[in-house]
Write a protein that holds these residues in place. Structure first.
Motif, PDB file in Angstrom:
ATOM      1  N   PHE A  50      -5.408  61.376 -53.057  1.00 28.26           N
ATOM      2  CA  PHE A  50      -5.041  62.734 -52.660  1.00 28.26           C
ATOM      3  C   PHE A  50      -6.002  63.255 -51.592  1.00 28.26           C
ATOM      4  O   PHE A  50      -6.817  64.142 -51.820  1.00 28.26           O
ATOM      5  CB  PHE A  50      -5.012  63.653 -53.890  1.00 28.26           C
ATOM      6  CG  PHE A  50      -4.384  64.993 -53.633  1.00 28.26           C
ATOM      7  CD1 PHE A  50      -3.016  65.117 -53.487  1.00 28.26           C
ATOM      8  CD2 PHE A  50      -5.165  66.134 -53.535  1.00 28.26           C
ATOM      9  CE1 PHE A  50      -2.426  66.353 -53.253  1.00 28.26           C
ATOM     10  CE2 PHE A  50      -4.588  67.379 -53.305  1.00 28.26           C
ATOM     11  CZ  PHE A  50      -3.227  67.480 -53.159  1.00 28.26           C
ATOM     12  N   THR A  51      -5.884  62.641 -50.409  1.00 26.79           N
ATOM     13  CA  THR A  51      -6.627  63.066 -49.228  1.00 26.79           C
ATOM     14  C   THR A  51      -5.667  62.928 -48.046  1.00 26.79           C
ATOM     15  O   THR A  51      -4.687  62.184 -48.124  1.00 26.79           O
ATOM     16  CB  THR A  51      -7.867  62.175 -48.966  1.00 26.79           C
ATOM     17  OG1 THR A  51      -7.435  60.824 -48.796  1.00 26.79           O
ATOM     18  CG2 THR A  51      -8.867  62.274 -50.105  1.00 26.79           C
ATOM     19  N   GLU A  52      -5.950  63.622 -46.965  1.00 27.93           N
ATOM     20  CA  GLU A  52      -5.103  63.482 -45.786  1.00 27.93           C
ATOM     21  C   GLU A  52      -5.157  62.038 -45.308  1.00 27.93           C
ATOM     22  O   GLU A  52      -6.235  61.477 -45.137  1.00 27.93           O
ATOM     23  CB  GLU A  52      -5.531  64.454 -44.689  1.00 27.93           C
ATOM     24  CG  GLU A  52      -5.190  65.878 -45.049  1.00 27.93           C
ATOM     25  CD  GLU A  52      -5.462  66.883 -43.946  1.00 27.93           C
ATOM     26  OE1 GLU A  52      -5.870  66.499 -42.836  1.00 27.93           O
ATOM     27  OE2 GLU A  52      -5.246  68.080 -44.205  1.00 27.93           O
ATOM     28  N   GLY A  53      -3.985  61.432 -45.178  1.00 25.93           N
ATOM     29  CA  GLY A  53      -3.877  60.029 -44.805  1.00 25.93           C
ATOM     30  C   GLY A  53      -3.861  59.093 -46.003  1.00 25.93           C
ATOM     31  O   GLY A  53      -3.613  57.903 -45.854  1.00 25.93           O
ATOM     32  N   GLY A  54      -4.103  59.634 -47.204  1.00 23.25           N
ATOM     33  CA  GLY A  54      -4.145  58.815 -48.407  1.00 23.25           C
ATOM     34  C   GLY A  54      -2.765  58.391 -48.872  1.00 23.25           C
ATOM     35  O   GLY A  54      -1.783  59.115 -48.696  1.00 23.25           O
ATOM     36  N   LEU A  55      -2.694  57.217 -49.482  1.00 17.97           N
ATOM     37  CA  LEU A  55      -1.423  56.685 -49.979  1.00 17.97           C
ATOM     38  C   LEU A  55      -1.187  57.071 -51.432  1.00 17.97           C
ATOM     39  O   LEU A  55      -2.119  57.226 -52.213  1.00 17.97           O
ATOM     40  CB  LEU A  55      -1.394  55.161 -49.858  1.00 17.97           C
ATOM     41  CG  LEU A  55      -1.268  54.593 -48.451  1.00 17.97           C
ATOM     42  CD1 LEU A  55      -1.267  53.070 -48.499  1.00 17.97           C
ATOM     43  CD2 LEU A  55      -0.015  55.099 -47.757  1.00 17.97           C
ATOM     44  N   TRP A  56       0.085  57.192 -51.753  1.00 16.48           N
ATOM     45  CA  TRP A  56       0.541  57.447 -53.112  1.00 16.48           C
ATOM     46  C   TRP A  56       1.653  56.441 -53.387  1.00 16.48           C
ATOM     47  O   TRP A  56       2.743  56.531 -52.824  1.00 16.48           O
ATOM     48  CB  TRP A  56       1.044  58.884 -53.211  1.00 16.48           C
ATOM     49  CG  TRP A  56       1.630  59.287 -54.514  1.00 16.48           C
ATOM     50  CD1 TRP A  56       1.417  58.720 -55.740  1.00 16.48           C
ATOM     51  CD2 TRP A  56       2.534  60.378 -54.734  1.00 16.48           C
ATOM     52  NE1 TRP A  56       2.122  59.390 -56.712  1.00 16.48           N
ATOM     53  CE2 TRP A  56       2.824  60.408 -56.108  1.00 16.48           C
ATOM     54  CE3 TRP A  56       3.121  61.315 -53.910  1.00 16.48           C
ATOM     55  CZ2 TRP A  56       3.673  61.345 -56.675  1.00 16.48           C
ATOM     56  CZ3 TRP A  56       3.970  62.246 -54.463  1.00 16.48           C
ATOM     57  CH2 TRP A  56       4.238  62.273 -55.835  1.00 16.48           C
TER      58      TRP A  56
END
Length: 148
Positions: A50-56
């Motif tokens: 849960f960060t900008e650019g982070g994958l889920w």
């Protein structure tokens, strides 16, 4: 860039909670996996950054026993607790989901839920089921928030 209104599906709802509490239901993966998806779905999270650019990366398990693999990217997270921009990458229906959380009346948050599909084909394929599915998703969020 031209208008995307012909590719959009929008929802909004008033929730009896402050934006910070609503935002917590998104940023805390243990809470998110309890409510994400339509009625009867459960989730397994494989990656949640849960960060900008982070994958889920996650699997949604349908009540009929079918599994739905998903991969999204957090494009924008605007503090304090106001906006999320999530890009759904695969496997189907490429779209951008914008979630806004605004203080409304005392103690309430107006949540906005806007999906913009990349192609008219994706939009037309998703449109018959996504409106009801999103409403069920927001029902589940509302129920979770009331129990927090």
């Amino acid at each position: 860039m031209g208008s995307t209104s012909h590719l959009e599906i929008n929802h909004s709802r008033m929730l009896l909670a402050r934006p910070e509490k609503v935002f917590k239901a998104f940023r805390d993966q243990n809470l998110l996996k309890k409510w994400w998806g339509p009625k009867g779905f459960t989730n397994t999270f494989h990656e949640f950054n849960f960060t900008e650019g982070g994958l889920w990366k996650y699997t949604m398990h349908g009540p009929n026993g079918m599994d739905f693999e998903n991969q999204s990217k957090f494009v924008k997270i605007t503090p304090p607790n106001e906006r999320l921009l999530i890009r759904h990458l695969e496997p189907d229906h490429v779209f951008t989901l914008e979630i806004t959380m605004k203080i409304a009346d005392e103690g309430y948050t107006r949540i906005g839920w806007s999906m913009v599909f990349e192609t008219i084909e994706d939009y037309n394929e998703a449109k018959p089921f996504v409106k009801e599915a999103n409403e069920q998703n927001l029902d589940r969020l509302e129920n979770l928030i009331s129990s927090m």
